[in-house]
Design an enzyme around this catalytic site. Structure first.
Site, mmCIF file in Angstrom:
data_model
loop_
_atom_site.group_PDB
_atom_site.id
_atom_site.type_symbol
_atom_site.label_atom_id
_atom_site.label_comp_id
_atom_site.label_asym_id
_atom_site.label_seq_id
_atom_site.Cartn_x
_atom_site.Cartn_y
_atom_site.Cartn_z
ATOM 1 N N ASP A 193 -36.688 -45.530 -37.048
ATOM 2 C CA ASP A 193 -36.582 -46.687 -36.173
ATOM 3 C C ASP A 193 -37.043 -47.906 -36.967
ATOM 4 O O ASP A 193 -37.662 -47.769 -38.033
ATOM 5 C CB ASP A 193 -37.452 -46.459 -34.930
ATOM 6 C CG ASP A 193 -37.462 -47.658 -34.009
ATOM 7 O OD1 ASP A 193 -36.367 -48.111 -33.607
ATOM 8 O OD2 ASP A 193 -38.554 -48.160 -33.694
ATOM 9 N N ASP A 217 -37.815 -51.800 -35.384
ATOM 10 C CA ASP A 217 -38.753 -52.639 -34.642
ATOM 11 C C ASP A 217 -39.960 -51.821 -34.184
ATOM 12 O O ASP A 217 -39.811 -50.838 -33.463
ATOM 13 C CB ASP A 217 -38.074 -53.256 -33.410
ATOM 14 C CG ASP A 217 -36.883 -54.122 -33.775
ATOM 15 O OD1 ASP A 217 -37.095 -55.125 -34.458
ATOM 16 O OD2 ASP A 217 -35.748 -53.794 -33.377
#
EC number: 3.1.3.-
Length: 275
Positions: free
Chosen positions: A22, A24
């Site tokens: 991932d 953010d």
């Protein structure tokens, strides 16, 4: 012996060949790269592994993301990303071939969908059979009004991702999931979400890499959200690491109906342990 925050054995991480990361809240926050990220990514490659960024954030195109992470000093190209935008384009072409798509999203999202071969409109259009919403950082009251008009028609309703918030420098801002709640309050309609926690993105990456010998057991997902990143691992049959550098807290994990394979403070700690 490697252990996580709970003291759970994590030596299996040394054998992982595919790190699905991932972005953010995991490797950076908005425009600030987290300490240890570059070392962590370098360690993966030194160990003979590969990292691919799988992000639900559909506000940027892959080209935008490559430019963003390269500016942060992260070595990555187009082939190192798989986004909810790409998964959405694939899903629409498979399930609604040849149909016109009305999109409430950023200009980058619209452009990427069009470049994938989809016919996309951004104004009210009776010919559109699909309504798609994304994380729209360029949203306006006119866009919201037009989307409500479109949802009053007999259309399929899709969304790129269910994330409620996106981490930024001062805290959080509403993401696509929150935008869908706003639209539900106005129209009574809920979308089918394409991105995480659906296993679509992970399955697509593994399919792309099938000739490399990398299997599902060789992969691990690293993320900061339980209901997207970690749930994706459960749905895709892939190990997971929850980092506490973004949305999830230890209290959230304890209350959640599920469990990440491992828990680390951040990617810096993973790097230090792998070292």
């Amino acid at each position: 012996m490697i252990t996580d925050l709970n003291g759970k054995a994590a030596d299996a991480l040394k054998k992982k060949k595919l790190w699905l990361l991932d972005m953010d809240g995991t490797i950076y926050n908005e425009n600030r790269i987290f300490e240890g990220t570059l070392d962590f990514l370098s360690q993966i490659r030194q160990n003979g592994g590969r990292y691919i960024f799988i992000t639900n954030n559909s506000s940027k195109s892959v080209a935008d993301y490559v430019k963003k992470v390269n500016a942060m000093g992260i070595p990555a190209g187009y082939e190192d990303f798989y986004t909810s935008s790409q998964a959405t384009a694939m899903y629409i072409k498979e399930h609604y071939p040849g149909q016109t798509v009305y999109c409430m999203g950023t200009r980058s999202l619209v452009q990427e969908l069009r470049e994938s071969g989809l016919h996309v409109v951004t104004e009210v259009d009776d010919s559109a059979a699909v309504v798609l919403i994304g994380f729209d950082t360029e949203n306006t009251s006119e866009k919201i009004r037009n989307t409500c008009i479109m949802l009053g028609k007999d259309v399929a309703y899709l969304a790129t991702n269910p994330d409620l918030v996106c981490p930024v420098s001062f805290g959080f801002i509403p993401d696509c999931g929150s935008m869908s709640i706003m639209l539900k309050n106005a129209t009574g309609k809920e979308p089918f979400f394409i991105g995480k926690p659906q296993p679509i993105m992970v399955d697509c990456v593994l399919k792309m890499l099938k000739n490399t010998g990398i299997s599902r057991d060789d992969a691990v997902i690293v993320g900061d959200r339980l209901y997207t990143d970690i749930a994706t691992g459960a749905n895709a049959g892939v190990d997971t690491i929850c980092v506490l550098s973004g949305e999830a807290t230890l209290a959230d994990i304890q209350e959640w109906d599920g469990e990440p394979t491992w828990i680390f403070q951040d990617v810096k700690e993973i790097w230090e342990k792998l070292r």
